[in-house]
Design a protein around this motif. Structure first.
Motif, PDB file in Angstrom:
ATOM      1  N   SER A  15       9.438   0.461  -0.138  1.00 26.56           N
ATOM      2  CA  SER A  15       8.724   0.633   1.133  1.00 26.56           C
ATOM      3  C   SER A  15       9.091  -0.552   2.010  1.00 26.56           C
ATOM      4  CB  SER A  15       7.214   0.651   0.897  1.00 26.56           C
ATOM      5  OG  SER A  15       6.876   1.709   0.041  1.00 26.56           O
ATOM      6  N   VAL A  16       9.445  -0.273   3.262  1.00 24.42           N
ATOM      7  CA  VAL A  16      10.023  -1.317   4.110  1.00 24.42           C
ATOM      8  C   VAL A  16       9.383  -1.346   5.506  1.00 24.42           C
ATOM      9  CG1 VAL A  16      12.199  -2.186   5.045  1.00 24.42           C
ATOM     10  CG2 VAL A  16      12.242  -0.796   2.996  1.00 24.42           C
TER      11      VAL A  16
ATOM     12  N   ASP B 143      10.023   2.216   7.210  1.00 26.64           N
ATOM     13  CA  ASP B 143      10.520   3.275   6.337  1.00 26.64           C
ATOM     14  C   ASP B 143       9.588   3.245   5.125  1.00 26.64           C
ATOM     15  OD1 ASP B 143      11.878   5.245   5.100  1.00 26.64           O
ATOM     16  OD2 ASP B 143      13.877   4.386   5.359  1.00 26.64           O
ATOM     17  N   PRO B 144       8.515   4.058   5.201  1.00 28.43           N
ATOM     18  CA  PRO B 144       7.493   3.985   4.154  1.00 28.43           C
ATOM     19  C   PRO B 144       8.073   4.218   2.763  1.00 28.43           C
ATOM     20  CG  PRO B 144       6.758   5.366   5.974  1.00 28.43           C
ATOM     21  CD  PRO B 144       8.185   5.048   6.246  1.00 28.43           C
TER      22      PRO B 144
ATOM     23  N   ALA C 141       3.560   7.893   0.817  1.00 33.54           N
ATOM     24  CA  ALA C 141       3.929   6.552   1.278  1.00 33.54           C
ATOM     25  C   ALA C 141       3.509   6.362   2.732  1.00 33.54           C
ATOM     26  CB  ALA C 141       5.435   6.353   1.135  1.00 33.54           C
ATOM     27  N   THR C 142       3.779   7.364   3.546  1.00 39.91           N
ATOM     28  CA  THR C 142       3.479   7.282   4.981  1.00 39.91           C
ATOM     29  C   THR C 142       1.977   7.162   5.216  1.00 39.91           C
ATOM     30  OG1 THR C 142       5.412   8.662   5.369  1.00 39.91           O
ATOM     31  CG2 THR C 142       3.880   8.440   7.204  1.00 39.91           C
ATOM     32  N   THR C 143       1.216   7.958   4.477  1.00 46.23           N
ATOM     33  CA  THR C 143      -0.244   7.927   4.621  1.00 46.23           C
ATOM     34  C   THR C 143      -0.795   6.548   4.246  1.00 46.23           C
ATOM     35  OG1 THR C 143      -0.254  10.251   3.977  1.00 46.23           O
ATOM     36  CG2 THR C 143      -2.359   9.111   3.947  1.00 46.23           C
TER      37      THR C 143
ATOM     38  N   MET D 232       0.828  -1.213   0.000  1.00 45.90           N
ATOM     39  CA  MET D 232       0.000   0.000   0.000  1.00 45.90           C
ATOM     40  C   MET D 232       0.861   1.261   0.000  1.00 45.90           C
ATOM     41  SD  MET D 232      -2.918   1.361  -0.064  1.00 45.90           S
ATOM     42  CE  MET D 232      -4.457   0.843   0.673  1.00 45.90           C
ATOM     43  N   ALA D 233       1.922   1.238   0.783  1.00 51.82           N
ATOM     44  CA  ALA D 233       2.813   2.407   0.817  1.00 51.82           C
ATOM     45  C   ALA D 233       3.431   2.641  -0.562  1.00 51.82           C
ATOM     46  CB  ALA D 233       3.905   2.186   1.867  1.00 51.82           C
ATOM     47  N   ALA D 234       3.874   1.559  -1.184  1.00 58.95           N
ATOM     48  CA  ALA D 234       4.522   1.685  -2.497  1.00 58.95           C
ATOM     49  C   ALA D 234       3.534   2.173  -3.555  1.00 58.95           C
ATOM     50  CB  ALA D 234       5.113   0.335  -2.906  1.00 58.95           C
ATOM     51  N   LEU D 235       2.355   1.571  -3.553  1.00 57.36           N
ATOM     52  CA  LEU D 235       1.342   1.985  -4.531  1.00 57.36           C
ATOM     53  C   LEU D 235       1.015   3.463  -4.385  1.00 57.36           C
ATOM     54  CD1 LEU D 235      -1.262  -0.911  -4.260  1.00 57.36           C
ATOM     55  CD2 LEU D 235      -0.115  -0.182  -6.368  1.00 57.36           C
ATOM     56  N   ASN D 236       0.957   3.880  -3.128  1.00 65.49           N
ATOM     57  CA  ASN D 236       0.465   5.231  -2.876  1.00 65.49           C
ATOM     58  C   ASN D 236       1.486   6.320  -3.192  1.00 65.49           C
ATOM     59  OD1 ASN D 236      -2.010   6.323  -2.133  1.00 65.49           O
ATOM     60  ND2 ASN D 236      -1.139   7.074  -0.218  1.00 65.49           N
ATOM     61  N   CYS D 237       2.757   5.954  -3.260  1.00 68.98           N
ATOM     62  CA  CYS D 237       3.750   6.998  -3.553  1.00 68.98           C
ATOM     63  C   CYS D 237       4.343   6.875  -4.952  1.00 68.98           C
ATOM     64  CB  CYS D 237       4.872   7.002  -2.515  1.00 68.98           C
ATOM     65  SG  CYS D 237       5.914   5.538  -2.550  1.00 68.98           S
ATOM     66  N   ALA D 238       4.081   5.751  -5.626  1.00 67.06           N
ATOM     67  CA  ALA D 238       4.784   5.492  -6.898  1.00 67.06           C
ATOM     68  C   ALA D 238       4.496   6.546  -7.962  1.00 67.06           C
ATOM     69  CB  ALA D 238       4.415   4.111  -7.422  1.00 67.06           C
ATOM     70  N   ARG D 239       3.329   7.157  -7.901  1.00 66.20           N
ATOM     71  CA  ARG D 239       3.013   8.161  -8.929  1.00 66.20           C
ATOM     72  C   ARG D 239       3.818   9.446  -8.764  1.00 66.20           C
ATOM     73  NH1 ARG D 239      -3.054   6.360  -9.615  1.00 66.20           N
ATOM     74  NH2 ARG D 239      -2.865   5.407 -11.660  1.00 66.20           N
TER      75      ARG D 239
END
Ligand code: VTB
Length: 344
Positions: free
Chosen positions: A102-103, A85-86, A36-38, A15-22
């Motif tokens: 994202s970790v 580490d989002p 990512a954090t959100t 979810m973190a990765a999906l949310n920041c990848a854009r």
């Protein structure tokens, strides 16, 4: 910890990765980290655990979520320490370079070193060279030991080092010793993880990076049978005070695997955000689907899973994606609503 927790944790990194990848390549690292954090924070609400953040986005007064001490999960056992580490590699994502991910690491309460945000001198290798390295030994000796363990010549060993002025002398010594070098701009968690997989082409990590990243990398290597040694590098009295508060009075002491991640019950998960040697980054397919590539491991059993997932974005409540993302990208500071709670 139950084994199901591992699969829950990988949902969190996905979810973190999906949310920041854009945010890839948009030059806006703060917004990327926030996304990512959100995403990560929201997903943690659904995980069956009684978790406390021991490595996070900062102290309570500095970070709105995933701050040190924050309680995560549904509040039912197991009681665990959580290191996050989002977005490991905010600069990497901002520039679209390699190895942003994202970790998350989770381990029974009290077993992860509560590493404060300061530098750590590190050396890390995969399972074949574990037990052969020594942070206090000369660089040349470590390179020879790794070459020997991997049954190759020193000239074929690849050391990965953060490309920083502070490493000029180290880089020179590795070159003098005859080894090859991969200089990276950021992302030493991925670099440490990569040493455990021969296809990644890196054999040993050397140098000074973040202490929190050191604990995350140690959790990964514990699952893989690798080894990381670290030494905290407090730079002022405040940082020395933080070390003492953690029970580390002699900061020159080499921290070994048992100091960094005690026992043998850690879970580590990472999802690629940009492409790396080990994990592919998030791919958007059409308008409503995205693919993620993750690794999730448990030290107790040593099982290593690579998970490729296809997400239907029309059905997944992703905060900060699609329409919200479009608005944020064109209209200044990003605002990522996270469902009904309305946090930003
Ligand atoms: C490393 C790297 C991180 O910080 O730990 C590095 O893995 C160390 O700090 O991705 P400096 O940037 O000050 O050298 C990061 O680059 C960012 O957290």
């Amino acid at each position: 910890m139950e084994r199901e927790l591992a699969l829950e944790i990988v949902r969190v990194t996905e979810m973190a990765a999906l949310n920041c990848a854009r945010w890839m390549g948009r030059g806006r690292k703060m917004e990327a980290d926030d996304a990512a954090t959100t995403g990560m924070r929201r997903m943690f609400d659904t995980v069956q655990m009684d978790g406390t953040v021991v490595i996070g986005e900062g102290e309570m007064d500095e970070a709105p979520m995933l701050y040190i001490g924050e309680r995560l999960g549904t509040g039912v056992p197991p009681k665990v320490d959580v290191a996050v580490d989002p977005l490991e590699g905010t600069n990497i994502l901002a520039k679209g370079l390699w190895n942003a991910m994202s970790v998350v690491a989770v381990a029974p309460a009290g077993t992860l070193l509560h590493a404060p945000d300061m530098y750590m001198e590190k050396i890390a290798v995969g399972p074949r060279a574990a037990g052969r390295i020594d942070l206090d030994a000369p660089v040349e000796e470590n390179l020879r030991a790794v070459a020997d363990a991997l049954d190759k010549d020193v000239t074929d060993v690849v050391a990965v080092i953060l490309d920083r002025p502070r490493h000029a002398a180290l880089i020179e010594r590795v070159r003098q010793a005859g080894a090859r070098i991969k200089l990276i701009s950021d992302g030493d968690v991925a670099a440490a993880l990569n040493t455990a997989f021969e296809d990644t082409g890196v054999d040993i990590l050397f140098g000074i990076g973040g202490a929190p990243e050191g604990v995350l990398a140690a959790a990964a290597l514990k699952c893989l049978g690798g080894e990381l040694q670290g030494r905290l590098m407090p730079e002022d009295d405040e940082q020395r005070r933080r070390c003492a508060a953690m029970g580390i009075t002699d900061t020159r002491r080499v921290l070994r695997m048992e100091d960094l991640v005690r026992g043998d019950d850690a879970i580590f998960a990472a999802t690629g955000v940009t492409d790396g040697e080990l994990l592919r980054g998030v791919r958007f397919i059409g308008k409503s689907r995205a693919k993620t590539h993750s690794i999730v491991m448990r030290s107790k059993t040593g099982t290593v899973r690579f998970i490729e997932a296809v997400h239907d974005l029309s059905r997944k409540p992703l905060p900060g994606l699609s329409a919200e993302f479009g608005a944020a990208a064109s209209a200044g500071p990003a605002v990522h609503s996270i469902g009904s709670s309305g946090e930003t």
